[in-house]
Design a protein around this motif. Structure first.
Motif, mmCIF file in Angstrom:
data_model
loop_
_atom_site.group_PDB
_atom_site.id
_atom_site.type_symbol
_atom_site.label_atom_id
_atom_site.label_comp_id
_atom_site.label_asym_id
_atom_site.label_seq_id
_atom_site.Cartn_x
_atom_site.Cartn_y
_atom_site.Cartn_z
ATOM 1 N N PHE A 19 0.773 -1.159 -0.130
ATOM 2 C CA PHE A 19 0.159 -0.208 0.139
ATOM 3 C C PHE A 19 0.673 1.294 -0.003
ATOM 4 N N ILE A 20 0.957 2.020 -1.047
ATOM 5 C CA ILE A 20 1.740 3.081 -1.388
ATOM 6 C C ILE A 20 0.988 4.305 -1.000
ATOM 7 N N LEU A 21 1.629 5.316 -0.040
ATOM 8 C CA LEU A 21 1.100 6.706 0.019
ATOM 9 C C LEU A 21 2.219 7.685 -0.417
ATOM 10 N N SER A 22 1.787 8.396 -1.596
ATOM 11 C CA SER A 22 2.666 9.564 -2.008
ATOM 12 C C SER A 22 1.809 10.766 -1.909
ATOM 13 N N SER A 23 2.691 12.024 -1.684
ATOM 14 C CA SER A 23 2.077 12.939 -1.688
ATOM 15 C C SER A 23 3.146 14.272 -1.861
ATOM 16 N N ALA A 105 2.462 -14.501 3.466
ATOM 17 C CA ALA A 105 1.983 -14.666 4.579
ATOM 18 C C ALA A 105 0.773 -13.980 4.965
ATOM 19 N N GLY A 106 0.554 -13.061 4.099
ATOM 20 C CA GLY A 106 -0.860 -12.210 4.266
ATOM 21 C C GLY A 106 -0.513 -11.033 5.027
ATOM 22 N N GLN A 107 0.639 -10.360 5.213
ATOM 23 C CA GLN A 107 1.069 -9.414 5.316
ATOM 24 C C GLN A 107 0.922 -8.026 4.606
ATOM 25 N N ASP A 108 0.385 -6.736 4.994
ATOM 26 C CA ASP A 108 0.242 -5.863 4.039
ATOM 27 C C ASP A 108 1.389 -4.804 4.721
ATOM 28 N N PHE A 109 2.173 -4.108 3.494
ATOM 29 C CA PHE A 109 2.921 -3.226 3.868
ATOM 30 C C PHE A 109 2.733 -1.892 3.266
ATOM 31 N N LEU A 110 3.176 -0.837 4.141
ATOM 32 C CA LEU A 110 2.745 0.472 3.901
ATOM 33 C C LEU A 110 4.151 1.112 3.396
ATOM 34 N N PHE A 111 3.965 1.570 2.255
ATOM 35 C CA PHE A 111 5.183 2.567 1.751
ATOM 36 C C PHE A 111 5.123 3.782 1.450
ATOM 37 N N ASP A 112 6.057 4.651 2.181
ATOM 38 C CA ASP A 112 5.897 6.304 2.058
ATOM 39 C C ASP A 112 6.919 6.585 0.987
ATOM 40 N N ILE A 113 6.749 6.718 -0.009
ATOM 41 C CA ILE A 113 7.782 6.865 -1.364
ATOM 42 C C ILE A 113 7.341 7.812 -2.236
ATOM 43 N N ASP A 114 8.211 8.393 -3.055
ATOM 44 C CA ASP A 114 7.575 9.328 -4.170
ATOM 45 C C ASP A 114 7.339 8.440 -5.252
ATOM 46 N N TRP A 115 7.004 9.346 -6.636
ATOM 47 C CA TRP A 115 6.429 8.634 -7.809
ATOM 48 C C TRP A 115 7.637 7.803 -8.408
ATOM 49 N N GLN A 116 8.868 8.119 -7.984
ATOM 50 C CA GLN A 116 9.800 7.240 -8.920
ATOM 51 C C GLN A 116 9.874 5.803 -8.213
ATOM 52 N N GLY A 117 9.779 5.858 -6.964
ATOM 53 C CA GLY A 117 9.889 4.742 -6.108
ATOM 54 C C GLY A 117 8.577 3.966 -6.250
ATOM 55 N N THR A 118 7.570 4.513 -6.493
ATOM 56 C CA THR A 118 6.135 3.833 -6.801
ATOM 57 C C THR A 118 6.468 3.449 -8.118
ATOM 58 N N VAL A 132 -1.705 5.209 -3.886
ATOM 59 C CA VAL A 132 -2.562 6.210 -3.653
ATOM 60 C C VAL A 132 -1.944 7.480 -3.289
ATOM 61 N N PHE A 133 -2.207 8.503 -4.326
ATOM 62 C CA PHE A 133 -1.711 10.054 -4.103
ATOM 63 C C PHE A 133 -2.499 10.861 -3.419
ATOM 64 N N LEU A 134 -2.235 11.664 -2.637
ATOM 65 C CA LEU A 134 -2.814 12.869 -1.678
ATOM 66 C C LEU A 134 -2.403 14.155 -2.152
ATOM 67 N N LEU A 135 -3.461 14.800 -2.506
ATOM 68 C CA LEU A 135 -3.343 16.044 -3.074
ATOM 69 C C LEU A 135 -3.959 17.129 -2.187
ATOM 70 N N PRO A 136 -3.102 18.082 -1.965
ATOM 71 C CA PRO A 136 -3.803 19.517 -1.166
ATOM 72 C C PRO A 136 -4.959 19.969 -1.671
ATOM 73 N N PRO A 137 -5.549 20.676 -1.112
ATOM 74 C CA PRO A 137 -6.867 21.511 -1.501
ATOM 75 C C PRO A 137 -6.376 22.447 -2.508
ATOM 76 N N SER A 138 -5.414 23.153 -2.242
ATOM 77 C CA SER A 138 -4.983 24.123 -3.444
ATOM 78 C C SER A 138 -3.429 24.493 -2.760
ATOM 79 N N ILE A 139 -2.853 25.194 -3.939
ATOM 80 C CA ILE A 139 -1.231 25.412 -3.686
ATOM 81 C C ILE A 139 -1.099 26.330 -2.504
ATOM 82 N N SER A 140 -1.886 27.410 -2.467
ATOM 83 C CA SER A 140 -1.954 28.299 -1.212
ATOM 84 C C SER A 140 -2.019 27.390 0.031
#
Length: 222
Positions: A19-23, A105-118, A132-140
């Motif tokens: 399970f990859i989280l990037s942002s 064995a049924g283990q899930d792994f969480l990854f905190d990596i950028d788009w290149q690693g993804t 999964v990619f997280l976006l901010p509501p705005s640049i400001s």
């Protein structure tokens, strides 16, 4: 009454997932990751191998596997990483054997990596990867969050904002994109994605035996 299927008292066997989280920095990835690790059973952080020196409070095998550069280079040469990269002068890599054994064995792994690693992980482990990619509501708003930390200079923040725009441009390389305008709502959406992906037929390896048992089970007399 017929005997219950042995797996009926416990979850059916399941293959784990990556399970990859990037942002961009400041979009909430770290907060969401910590909540998942603290509240969801069966998922753990992938522990990378690194040449970076150990920092105070870090523990070998929990935070990272710390190795010297020659050892890391040998691991690269022997194909022991699913992905690896050099960041700010230090090398980081995801150990292949550990992940493959855990998935089986049924283990899930969480990854905190950028788009290149993804991209690297997806190319090697396609069906096991959920992106999964997280976006901010705005640049400001993103800039406001970075400044509210009070830890970075204007120069550092400007560099982070430039990097953020670059990372956002790769949003279409992900399976899911969630806008983090509210941390609780964002977390609920990410959790829903994880739970749905866990239920995919291809990952529920115990379904074959269970459905065979259902088809062979005799009916109770009327």
């Amino acid at each position: 009454m017929t005997e219950s299927f042995p797996a009926s008292s416990q979850p059916l066997a399941r293959r784990g997932l990556m399970f990859i989280l990037s942002s961009p920095s400041g979009a909430g990835k770290t907060t969401i990751a910590r909540k998942l690790l603290g509240e969801v059973q069966g998922i753990g952080m992938s522990v990378s191998v690194t040449t970076r020196p150990m920092r105070p409070g870090e523990v070998e095998g929990r935070d990272y596997h710390f190795v010297d550069q020659p050892t890391f280079d040998a691991m690269v040469e022997n194909g022991e990483f699913l992905e690896w990269a050099k960041v700010f002068g230090n090398c980081y890599g995801t150990p292949k054997a550990q992940i493959k054994a855990g998935l089986k064995a049924g283990q899930d792994f969480l990854f905190d990596i950028d788009w290149q690693g993804t991209q690297q992980l997806y190319q090697r482990m396609e069906t096991d990867v959920v992106r999964v990619f997280l976006l901010p509501p705005s640049i400001s708003e993103l800039e406001h969050r970075l400044r509210s930390r009070g830890t970075d200079s204007d120069t550092v923040i400007a560099a982070r904002m430039e990097r953020a725009r670059f990372e956002i441009s790769h949003w279409d390389g992900y399976d899911y994109v969630v806008i983090n305008d509210d941390i609780a709502s964002c977390y609920d959406k990410v959790l829903t994605i994880l739970e749905a992906e866990r239920m995919k037929r291809a990952r529920q390896t115990g379904l074959v035996d269970f459905t065979r048992w259902l088809m062979q089970e005799p009916s109770e007399p009327a």
